[in-house]
Design a protein around this motif. Structure first.
Motif, PDB file in Angstrom:
ATOM      1  N   GLY A 532       0.785  -1.233   0.000  1.00 29.62           N
ATOM      2  CA  GLY A 532       0.000   0.000   0.000  1.00 29.62           C
ATOM      3  C   GLY A 532       0.813   1.277   0.000  1.00 29.62           C
ATOM      4  O   GLY A 532       0.252   2.367   0.155  1.00 29.62           O
ATOM      5  N   MET A 533       2.104   1.168  -0.142  1.00 29.34           N
ATOM      6  CA  MET A 533       2.946   2.366  -0.142  1.00 29.34           C
ATOM      7  C   MET A 533       2.992   2.984  -1.548  1.00 29.34           C
ATOM      8  O   MET A 533       3.238   2.276  -2.527  1.00 29.34           O
ATOM      9  N   LYS A 534       2.794   4.291  -1.617  1.00 22.90           N
ATOM     10  CA  LYS A 534       2.808   4.976  -2.906  1.00 22.90           C
ATOM     11  C   LYS A 534       4.155   5.636  -3.196  1.00 22.90           C
ATOM     12  O   LYS A 534       4.352   6.194  -4.267  1.00 22.90           O
ATOM     13  N   ASP A 535       5.037   5.603  -2.207  1.00 22.13           N
ATOM     14  CA  ASP A 535       6.325   6.289  -2.375  1.00 22.13           C
ATOM     15  C   ASP A 535       7.502   5.444  -1.907  1.00 22.13           C
ATOM     16  O   ASP A 535       8.594   5.964  -1.694  1.00 22.13           O
ATOM     17  N   PHE A 536       7.285   4.129  -1.741  1.00 25.29           N
ATOM     18  CA  PHE A 536       8.363   3.243  -1.279  1.00 25.29           C
ATOM     19  C   PHE A 536       8.164   1.873  -1.930  1.00 25.29           C
ATOM     20  O   PHE A 536       7.134   1.236  -1.728  1.00 25.29           O
ATOM     21  N   PHE A 537       9.157   1.446  -2.730  1.00 23.05           N
ATOM     22  CA  PHE A 537       8.994   0.222  -3.524  1.00 23.05           C
ATOM     23  C   PHE A 537      10.234  -0.659  -3.428  1.00 23.05           C
ATOM     24  O   PHE A 537      11.351  -0.163  -3.244  1.00 23.05           O
ATOM     25  N   LEU A 538      10.024  -1.956  -3.583  1.00 21.67           N
ATOM     26  CA  LEU A 538      11.112  -2.926  -3.697  1.00 21.67           C
ATOM     27  C   LEU A 538      10.961  -3.674  -5.010  1.00 21.67           C
ATOM     28  O   LEU A 538       9.897  -4.236  -5.297  1.00 21.67           O
ATOM     29  N   PHE A 539      12.008  -3.652  -5.834  1.00 21.93           N
ATOM     30  CA  PHE A 539      12.055  -4.441  -7.069  1.00 21.93           C
ATOM     31  C   PHE A 539      13.017  -5.597  -6.805  1.00 21.93           C
ATOM     32  O   PHE A 539      14.238  -5.409  -6.860  1.00 21.93           O
ATOM     33  N   PRO A 540      12.485  -6.783  -6.479  1.00 22.29           N
ATOM     34  CA  PRO A 540      13.387  -7.877  -6.086  1.00 22.29           C
ATOM     35  C   PRO A 540      14.126  -8.501  -7.263  1.00 22.29           C
ATOM     36  O   PRO A 540      13.536  -8.781  -8.311  1.00 22.29           O
ATOM     37  N   CYS A 541      15.413  -8.658  -7.121  1.00 22.62           N
ATOM     38  CA  CYS A 541      16.234  -9.453  -8.044  1.00 22.62           C
ATOM     39  C   CYS A 541      17.524  -9.793  -7.308  1.00 22.62           C
ATOM     40  O   CYS A 541      17.869  -9.150  -6.315  1.00 22.62           O
ATOM     41  N   GLU A 542      18.261 -10.802  -7.794  1.00 20.41           N
ATOM     42  CA  GLU A 542      19.368 -11.373  -7.009  1.00 20.41           C
ATOM     43  C   GLU A 542      20.757 -11.052  -7.540  1.00 20.41           C
ATOM     44  O   GLU A 542      21.619 -10.595  -6.807  1.00 20.41           O
ATOM     45  N   GLU A 543      20.993 -11.318  -8.810  1.00 24.95           N
ATOM     46  CA  GLU A 543      22.359 -11.208  -9.344  1.00 24.95           C
ATOM     47  C   GLU A 543      22.770  -9.748  -9.526  1.00 24.95           C
ATOM     48  O   GLU A 543      21.965  -8.921  -9.981  1.00 24.95           O
ATOM     49  N   PRO A 544      24.021  -9.400  -9.181  1.00 28.30           N
ATOM     50  CA  PRO A 544      24.477  -8.008  -9.304  1.00 28.30           C
ATOM     51  C   PRO A 544      24.284  -7.423 -10.704  1.00 28.30           C
ATOM     52  O   PRO A 544      23.889  -6.261 -10.840  1.00 28.30           O
ATOM     53  N   GLU A 545      24.553  -8.220 -11.748  1.00 30.86           N
ATOM     54  CA  GLU A 545      24.383  -7.723 -13.121  1.00 30.86           C
ATOM     55  C   GLU A 545      22.920  -7.393 -13.402  1.00 30.86           C
ATOM     56  O   GLU A 545      22.605  -6.391 -14.050  1.00 30.86           O
ATOM     57  N   GLU A 546      22.022  -8.250 -12.893  1.00 33.82           N
ATOM     58  CA  GLU A 546      20.587  -8.025 -13.063  1.00 33.82           C
ATOM     59  C   GLU A 546      20.151  -6.776 -12.285  1.00 33.82           C
ATOM     60  O   GLU A 546      19.336  -5.980 -12.765  1.00 33.82           O
ATOM     61  N   ILE A 547      20.702  -6.611 -11.082  1.00 32.99           N
ATOM     62  CA  ILE A 547      20.393  -5.429 -10.269  1.00 32.99           C
ATOM     63  C   ILE A 547      20.830  -4.163 -10.999  1.00 32.99           C
ATOM     64  O   ILE A 547      20.098  -3.164 -11.037  1.00 32.99           O
ATOM     65  N   ALA A 548      22.027  -4.195 -11.596  1.00 27.95           N
ATOM     66  CA  ALA A 548      22.537  -3.025 -12.317  1.00 27.95           C
ATOM     67  C   ALA A 548      21.633  -2.675 -13.495  1.00 27.95           C
ATOM     68  O   ALA A 548      21.280  -1.501 -13.693  1.00 27.95           O
ATOM     69  N   ALA A 549      21.247  -3.675 -14.284  1.00 25.24           N
ATOM     70  CA  ALA A 549      20.401  -3.425 -15.460  1.00 25.24           C
ATOM     71  C   ALA A 549      19.041  -2.868 -15.043  1.00 25.24           C
ATOM     72  O   ALA A 549      18.527  -1.924 -15.664  1.00 25.24           O
ATOM     73  N   LEU A 550      18.452  -3.434 -13.985  1.00 30.64           N
ATOM     74  CA  LEU A 550      17.147  -2.975 -13.525  1.00 30.64           C
ATOM     75  C   LEU A 550      17.241  -1.569 -12.920  1.00 30.64           C
ATOM     76  O   LEU A 550      16.334  -0.746 -13.091  1.00 30.64           O
TER      77      LEU A 550
END
Length: 749
Positions: A532-550
């Protein structure tokens, strides 16, 4: 003709056993990748045989400039993905011999005063004799249309300087020094560089920014300084203390210092202890017995930190005990009447904690106001300032960074400045305002006081006039200062000596913010709420390369599309660490390509592993008191507004709205700031913050680090990464206390 030439370091034993290499003569056309730390470079070159087709070369080429003619030694190989390429073992720069080569060389920006168009004119006039003319008869350059005596002299001087630099570089690179470091050494010592490096190599660590003990030690060993030389061990002890200061410590206990130095130096502890005794006797360091619980420890300081700690405690005690009170009018004020008047001016009621803080700041000569986001620190400061000014008091507001000062001004409605500008620091770091020439103010308010390190706090407090009031405002739960010390925490620990108020009530409007709510949750060891947060989000991913691209996608596309924010101006990536795919270093590279890509016809300038383009967001890496109107300081952020190859200049518009000029050989002071470490973000606030969290940063994942990152956001926080990493950051309370003794010295007084 004596030419401009250079070489990379002498070969190691293993390299010397290689079979003779192939020699490739080529012109460096483009650098596609360069690693500043290792020197590994991928570049494209042209040869006489290749014609318009460019060849790929890889290897230690850091320092070679586009447009230079190179003699490369190495071997041909084949990469499974990129095909045929030349593996470079060593190189030298050689002067070009053809008209086209000379024109390309001169037009590359190597020689100040000559750009591509001027190079074409000069070479068009002198042909293949051009370099001989510049070398032996530079006065003849006035024959070229558009070249007057003034510019001719500048070109001749730049040519001579390049020759000397190259000679120095040949020597320095022969003892394992990279080109960028060689340039810094030359700037410090000029034509004495080789003499200093040979006879006093450990001086480099003290005199030249960017050279630490390890680089100086490598040079010292190359010029024959023995491994167990007392000179080396003493330099190593000072380096160990300097490293401790970089980690925030004002001193180290002697056993810790000796143990750490032994690991670094690989020499016996007995020798190290003996050299420490000599250093103390020579007053190169200070040793003092300090309390640690029920015992005492032999604390060893670098001299500046010992002096600063003593001076800061003495200055605070002097302010507290001053007989005169420049805000003495508040001692007899009718507070109910004053607070009612204040309500009429601000239109809001002070909470009980805030009212106590207002009285404290105006009645006590030194006080501390602390509290988390949403607890009303800014409104409290505004109320203090409003009341003080109503009594005609001279009030000064300051903060450690330009962004923090700007935010303080916006929140209080009163002008604010940086601490550095307030003190008017001069070249060398001395302040115009000090104990003998104090600031003319009745009340000095310093916001973001958690950022104040020992050295800056000492300069500031010394400059506060006797009888004036000093209020420190900050969030003690944030990361401590980047520099040595833990000033705000030490002041709060001196409970009986320094008056303080901690604001704990979160106001209703702030409670509706996911940013504020989750900052407080993280600070108490709870996972952030995401539903329910409109100003706080988590985009889950694991690998550092994937985190960088996202992360790049979130910054460049998703946030601008959904929230209408500008990706470069309004969004800041805050990374726990610099290294790794999800670290600030790599993220700057990929974010630059997404937000400020290379454009045809637009100038850019490469320095080491970085490429600077117009529009780049950049940050200053060190205090430089010679730049700008009153110095440019570590952490200052700005935007590259112009690059002038002919004049070897790059212009940056800082967040304090000042245009600062950098010559091309000063670009080691700048780094890209699309992503910065969370430590470097202290004191700043951004509309949106993106935090990449990878388990590879495990050792850095601590609660106060995450809390600091979240509290930098005004409107929006997006965490990109691993839930496991997030959990680790929330659970881990953080590093232990720093070695400081300010609290003890305040109590001792």
């Amino acid at each position: 003709m004596s030419g401009i030439c250079g070489t990379i370091p002498a070969m190691t034993t293993a390299e010397a056993q290689r079979p003779p290499g192939t020699v490739l003569e080529a012109v460096l056309e483009r650098i596609t990748y360069a690693n500043e730390e290792t020197g590994y470079t991928i570049a494209r070159v042209a040869t006489e045989r290749s014609g318009s087709e460019l060849l790929t070369v890889v290897g230690p080429l850091l320092g070679a400039q586009v447009g230079e003619s190179l003699r490369l030694t190495g071997r041909w190989g084949s990469h499974p993905r990129y095909g045929r390429q030349f593996e470079v073992w060593s190189y030298t720069t050689v002067l070009p011999a053809t008209v086209q080569g000379i024109q390309r060389y001169l037009g590359s920006g190597l020689i100040k005063g000559i750009g591509p168009k001027m190079a074409e004119r000069i070479v068009g006039h002198f042909g293949t004799a051009t370099l001989d003319v510049i070398e032996t008869a530079p006065d003849r350059l006035v024959e070229v249309p558009g070249l007057g005596p003034k510019r001719t002299k500048m070109i001749a001087a730049a040519w001579e300087e390049q020759k000397i630099i190259k000679e120095v570089m040949i020597f320095l690179q022969g003892v394992g020094v990279s080109t960028s470091i060689a340039v810094r050494i030359f700037k410090q010592y000029g034509d004495r560089s080789i003499e200093v490096v040979r006879s006093e190599p450990y001086r480099l660590a003290d005199d030249v920014w960017g050279i630490g003990f390890k680089t100086a030690d490598t040079i010292a060993q190359a010029v024959g300084i023995p491994h167990d030389s007392p000179e080396r061990v003493k330099a190593g002890l000072r380096y160990t203390l300097s490293q401790a200061a970089d980690d925030g410590h004002c001193y180290l206990p002697a056993p810790n210092l000796i143990g750490d130095a032994v690991k670094i130096l690989d020499v016996p502890a007995e020798l190290t202890a003996r050299c420490l005794e000599e250093l103390v006797a020579e007053e190169g360091v200070v040793r003092e017995e300090l309390p640690a619980g029920d015992v005492t420890v032999p604390a060893v300081y670098l001299v500046p930190f010992h002096r600063a700690e003593l001076s800061l405690a003495r200055s605070l005690r002097a302010l507290l005990g001053a007989e005169h009170d420049r805000l003495g009018v508040f001692a007899g004020v009718d507070w109910p009447v004053a607070l009612q008047w204040l309500r009429g001016r601000t239109g809001a009621e002070l909470a009980a904690e805030q009212e106590k803080a207002v009285r404290l700041a105006l009645c006590e000569k030194v006080a501390v106001l602390t509290g988390g986001p949403g607890c009303g620190k800014s409104f409290t400061v505004r109320s203090i300032v409003t009341l003080a000014r109503a009594k005609k008091a001279k009030v000064i507001l300051a903060a450690p960074t330009g962004r923090a000062a700007k935010r303080l001004a916006e929140l209080t409605g009163h002008e604010a400045t940086t601490v550095h500008r307030l003190l008017q620091l001069r070249p060398g770091g001395d302040a115009t305002f000090d104990r003998d020439n104090p600031i003319d103010a009745d009340l000095v308010v310093v916001d973001e006081a958690s950022m104040l390190d020992l050295l800056l706090a000492n300069k500031l407090v010394k400059a506060v006039a006797p009888g004036a009031h000093l209020l420190f405002v900050g969030d003690v739960d944030q990361l401590p200062s980047v520099g040595a010390g833990e000033v705000l925490r030490d002041l709060l620990a001196a409970e009986e000596e320094i008056p303080r108020v901690r604001l704990t009530h979160i106001f209703r409007q702030a409670q509706e913010s996911g940013v504020v709510t989750n900052a407080h949750r993280v600070n108490t060891g709870l996972m952030p709420a995401l539903e329910g947060m409109k100003d706080f989000f988590l985009f889950p991913c694991e690998e550092p390369e994937e985190i960088a691209a996202l992360t790049v996608d979130v910054v460049a596309n998703r946030i601008p599309r959904r929230f209408g924010l500008n990706a470069r101006r309004d969004v800041q990536v805050l990374a726990p660490m610099h290294r790794g795919a999800a670290g600030a270093g790599n993220l700057n590279t990929v974010l630059q390509e997404a937000l400020t890509p290379a454009r045809e016809g637009m100038p850019e300038r490469r320095y080491g592993g970085r490429v600077f383009r117009i529009g780049d967001k950049v940050t200053q890496l060190r205090n430089n008191y010679d730049k700008g109107a009153a110095g440019v300081f570590n952490g200052t952020v700005g935007v590259v507004t112009d690059i002038r190859p002919d004049d070897h200049r790059l212009l940056v518009r800082t967040d304090e709205d000042e245009e600062v000029e950098y010559s091309f050989d000063e670009l080691d002071e700048l780094a890209h700031a699309y992503a910065v470490s969370i430590h470097r973000s202290q004191g700043s606030e951004y509309p949106a913050v993106v935090i990449p969290l990878a388990t590879s940063a495990w050792m850095m994942l601590q609660r106060n680090l995450l809390y600091t990152a979240i509290t930098r956001a005004k409107k929006l926080v997006v965490i990109v990464g691993s839930r496991r990493a997030l959990g680790q950051a929330v659970r881990t309370r953080g590093a232990g206390r720093r070695h400081t003794s300010l609290t003890h010295r305040l109590r001792q007084g």
